[in-house]
Design a protein around this motif. Sequence first.
Motif, PDB file in Angstrom:
ATOM      1  N   UNK A 234     -40.670 -45.388   3.286  1.00  0.00           N
ATOM      2  CA  UNK A 234     -40.751 -44.251   4.218  1.00  0.00           C
ATOM      3  C   UNK A 234     -39.518 -44.191   5.112  1.00  0.00           C
ATOM      4  N   UNK A 235     -38.936 -45.370   5.378  1.00  0.00           N
ATOM      5  CA  UNK A 235     -37.714 -45.382   6.213  1.00  0.00           C
ATOM      6  C   UNK A 235     -36.563 -44.624   5.553  1.00  0.00           C
ATOM      7  N   UNK A 236     -36.665 -44.396   4.256  1.00  0.00           N
ATOM      8  CA  UNK A 236     -35.562 -43.708   3.562  1.00  0.00           C
ATOM      9  C   UNK A 236     -35.662 -42.188   3.670  1.00  0.00           C
ATOM     10  N   UNK A 237     -36.791 -41.665   4.105  1.00  0.00           N
ATOM     11  CA  UNK A 237     -36.974 -40.203   4.071  1.00  0.00           C
ATOM     12  C   UNK A 237     -35.940 -39.498   4.951  1.00  0.00           C
ATOM     13  N   UNK A 238     -35.846 -39.911   6.203  1.00  0.00           N
ATOM     14  CA  UNK A 238     -34.905 -39.224   7.120  1.00  0.00           C
ATOM     15  C   UNK A 238     -33.466 -39.370   6.610  1.00  0.00           C
ATOM     16  N   UNK A 239     -32.968 -40.583   6.342  1.00  0.00           N
ATOM     17  CA  UNK A 239     -31.548 -40.669   5.982  1.00  0.00           C
ATOM     18  C   UNK A 239     -31.223 -40.182   4.566  1.00  0.00           C
ATOM     19  N   UNK A 240     -32.206 -40.163   3.650  1.00  0.00           N
ATOM     20  CA  UNK A 240     -31.903 -39.829   2.246  1.00  0.00           C
ATOM     21  C   UNK A 240     -32.366 -38.451   1.812  1.00  0.00           C
ATOM     22  N   UNK A 241     -33.359 -37.880   2.507  1.00  0.00           N
ATOM     23  CA  UNK A 241     -33.910 -36.607   2.035  1.00  0.00           C
ATOM     24  C   UNK A 241     -33.675 -35.442   2.987  1.00  0.00           C
ATOM     25  N   UNK A 242     -33.356 -35.738   4.241  1.00  0.00           N
ATOM     26  CA  UNK A 242     -33.184 -34.684   5.248  1.00  0.00           C
ATOM     27  C   UNK A 242     -31.687 -34.510   5.520  1.00  0.00           C
ATOM     28  N   UNK A 243     -31.265 -33.250   5.504  1.00  0.00           N
ATOM     29  CA  UNK A 243     -29.850 -32.945   5.781  1.00  0.00           C
ATOM     30  C   UNK A 243     -29.463 -33.493   7.153  1.00  0.00           C
ATOM     31  N   UNK A 244     -28.275 -34.046   7.231  1.00  0.00           N
ATOM     32  CA  UNK A 244     -27.862 -34.775   8.436  1.00  0.00           C
ATOM     33  C   UNK A 244     -27.882 -33.892   9.686  1.00  0.00           C
TER      34      UNK A 244
ATOM     35  N   UNK B 126     -34.804 -34.887  12.830  1.00  0.00           N
ATOM     36  CA  UNK B 126     -36.189 -35.256  12.523  1.00  0.00           C
ATOM     37  C   UNK B 126     -36.418 -36.713  12.908  1.00  0.00           C
ATOM     38  N   UNK B 127     -37.665 -37.038  13.215  1.00  0.00           N
ATOM     39  CA  UNK B 127     -38.062 -38.418  13.502  1.00  0.00           C
ATOM     40  C   UNK B 127     -39.348 -38.701  12.743  1.00  0.00           C
ATOM     41  N   UNK B 128     -39.397 -39.864  12.111  1.00  0.00           N
ATOM     42  CA  UNK B 128     -40.636 -40.328  11.475  1.00  0.00           C
ATOM     43  C   UNK B 128     -40.819 -41.785  11.891  1.00  0.00           C
ATOM     44  N   UNK B 129     -41.803 -42.038  12.759  1.00  0.00           N
ATOM     45  CA  UNK B 129     -42.046 -43.397  13.251  1.00  0.00           C
ATOM     46  C   UNK B 129     -43.396 -43.886  12.760  1.00  0.00           C
ATOM     47  N   UNK B 130     -43.397 -45.010  12.050  1.00  0.00           N
ATOM     48  CA  UNK B 130     -44.662 -45.692  11.745  1.00  0.00           C
ATOM     49  C   UNK B 130     -45.035 -46.495  12.989  1.00  0.00           C
ATOM     50  N   UNK B 131     -46.205 -46.209  13.529  1.00  0.00           N
ATOM     51  CA  UNK B 131     -46.555 -46.681  14.875  1.00  0.00           C
ATOM     52  C   UNK B 131     -47.733 -47.646  14.905  1.00  0.00           C
TER      53      UNK B 131
ATOM     54  N   UNK C  94     -37.571 -27.420  12.147  1.00  0.00           N
ATOM     55  CA  UNK C  94     -37.611 -26.318  11.186  1.00  0.00           C
ATOM     56  C   UNK C  94     -38.823 -26.437  10.266  1.00  0.00           C
ATOM     57  N   UNK C  95     -39.492 -25.311   9.999  1.00  0.00           N
ATOM     58  CA  UNK C  95     -40.660 -25.355   9.090  1.00  0.00           C
ATOM     59  C   UNK C  95     -40.325 -25.940   7.718  1.00  0.00           C
ATOM     60  N   UNK C  96     -39.137 -25.661   7.194  1.00  0.00           N
ATOM     61  CA  UNK C  96     -38.823 -26.163   5.853  1.00  0.00           C
ATOM     62  C   UNK C  96     -38.582 -27.683   5.883  1.00  0.00           C
ATOM     63  N   UNK C  97     -38.051 -28.181   6.992  1.00  0.00           N
ATOM     64  CA  UNK C  97     -37.893 -29.634   7.140  1.00  0.00           C
ATOM     65  C   UNK C  97     -39.267 -30.289   7.269  1.00  0.00           C
ATOM     66  N   UNK C  98     -40.109 -29.619   8.045  1.00  0.00           N
ATOM     67  CA  UNK C  98     -41.470 -30.126   8.235  1.00  0.00           C
ATOM     68  C   UNK C  98     -42.206 -30.229   6.896  1.00  0.00           C
ATOM     69  N   UNK C  99     -42.073 -29.210   6.077  1.00  0.00           N
ATOM     70  CA  UNK C  99     -42.738 -29.217   4.765  1.00  0.00           C
ATOM     71  C   UNK C  99     -42.161 -30.311   3.862  1.00  0.00           C
ATOM     72  N   UNK C 100     -40.847 -30.509   3.944  1.00  0.00           N
ATOM     73  CA  UNK C 100     -40.208 -31.539   3.115  1.00  0.00           C
ATOM     74  C   UNK C 100     -40.632 -32.942   3.552  1.00  0.00           C
ATOM     75  N   UNK C 101     -40.726 -33.153   4.861  1.00  0.00           N
ATOM     76  CA  UNK C 101     -41.181 -34.457   5.364  1.00  0.00           C
ATOM     77  C   UNK C 101     -42.583 -34.764   4.837  1.00  0.00           C
ATOM     78  N   UNK C 102     -43.448 -33.767   4.874  1.00  0.00           N
ATOM     79  CA  UNK C 102     -44.821 -33.972   4.385  1.00  0.00           C
ATOM     80  C   UNK C 102     -44.827 -34.269   2.880  1.00  0.00           C
ATOM     81  N   UNK C 103     -44.022 -33.501   2.145  1.00  0.00           N
ATOM     82  CA  UNK C 103     -43.964 -33.684   0.689  1.00  0.00           C
ATOM     83  C   UNK C 103     -43.475 -35.088   0.335  1.00  0.00           C
TER      84      UNK C 103
END
Lengths: 265, 265
Positions: free
Chosen positions: A96-106, A110-115, A140-149
């Motif tokens: 999951x740590x790879x989602x932000x740096x590898x899938x989201x445009x720089x 976005x932030x994804x924290x396992x808490x 952005x809605x499209x970033x939000x959808x990609x994070x979920x996917x």
Amino acid sequence: RFKGRVALLFQPAEEDGAGGREMVNEGVMDRFAVDQVYGIHNAPNVPFGHFLTTPGALMASVDTAYVYLTGKGGHGATPHDCVDPIVALVGMISAIQTIIPRNIYALDEAVLSVTMVNSGTASNIIPEEAMFAATIRCFKPEVRALLKKRFHEIVEGHAAAYGVQARIDYDWGYPATINHADQAAFAVEVAAEIVGDTAVNGNSVREMGSEDFSYMLEARKGAYLFMGTGPGAGLHHAAYDFNDEAAPIGASFFARLVERAQPLA
Amino acid sequence: RFKGRVALLFQPAEEDGAGGREMVNEGVMDRFAVDQVYGIHNAPNVPFGHFLTTPGALMASVDTAYVYLTGKGGHGATPHDCVDPIVALVGMISAIQTIIPRNIYALDEAVLSVTMVNSGTASNIIPEEAMFAATIRCFKPEVRALLKKRFHEIVEGHAAAYGVQARIDYDWGYPATINHADQAAFAVEVAAEIVGDTAVNGNSVREMGSEDFSYMLEARKGAYLFMGTGPGAGLHHAAYDFNDEAAPIGASFFARLVERAQPLA
């Protein structure tokens, strides 16, 4: 001293209950013929009486994921007879740590924290179940959808890889707080009338916190602003104490906003 | 019908309190001039009256590690202001999985199971602390030492890498249960007299469970055996019920062992 109508929206469940969404869904905008919406949030440790806002995104969307894994428990001495949910959980959280740096445009924030992580009751028992939770934020809605996917793909792929059952409760939460540019500019003008140009920043940085006034800004044009209340304990801190001296400034802002938007003449 | 002395050791805290170690440390072997030690453990779901043992290692050593991590907590929206203990924990547990396959010789049996993980109280808070626990089992002292060394290196290296503080409570537990070859062979002969050759397996497989009779076998020569009690709920199961009919067989074994070891003539 204005001509027209004003609706004062006193919203319940502001902090955690999505009261803004409930009011919108129950028709508050139509019922009172609301055309534009404006809101202020107090801001401890911002200079007293200063206003901060921005055109576009001011606060992030927030979704919350809870993942429940079921493997096959057993004795810590015989993992070959078990399906270890902790190793699966570790694989998932690591990936999951790879989602932000590898899938989201720089340039897309976005932030994804396992808490939270939780599994096991004794040192010598391989547990049957494990769980973890995460908070997921962006603009952005499209970033939000990609994070979920990607979150689902990673959890489900690892569940298949490790042979565990995975249940994902993905709570689709508050959307991003998006100011409308014209209304934000108007609010900045009004604020400057009240506290002076130098005390208003109309191009403030957005932040990763979230706010359910977002639902109102989805339903109508408008703007949301922060207003400084000076030094003190932060929001959500046990020692927080609202600075009452800020109230007249906020009230003056709203009154002047109404006068400027709906003048007598 | 024997000439000599017998000490019957009734050991407290057999299951979890290392009573065997306490008795040895308090001098039971010297006090009663014990020369050799023998023990039987009941074995549900092994055919009734059958004996199992082996020369050398019969049960594993067991050590338990508790790891406590301290990072810097904060809001789930602002991980850059925090030191996330969950990401460090995930890195450690993932790397710990490499110890057995990468550091231990393939012919040296060992198990390292991470059995508990715990961190966090809310979906939107990056916690300050995280913990995990593991059970660590093998047969050889040098493997045991290497497992401990690699465990510390991995936890400490990851702590440095992620900037968290790590405290390791590494409980050095029961040693492996190592039968002495001559004594095991003797016990097998005696058991065969009681229940017949076909009901005794003197080259049984060892297992990854552990046993504090180990301390007695470190202090004196001897052997440990399993004796089948037939179908029924397993050891440590809530429905476990000792099969009383097995008691005379065990008693006969010990009586015959004494007669053979110290004959009248």
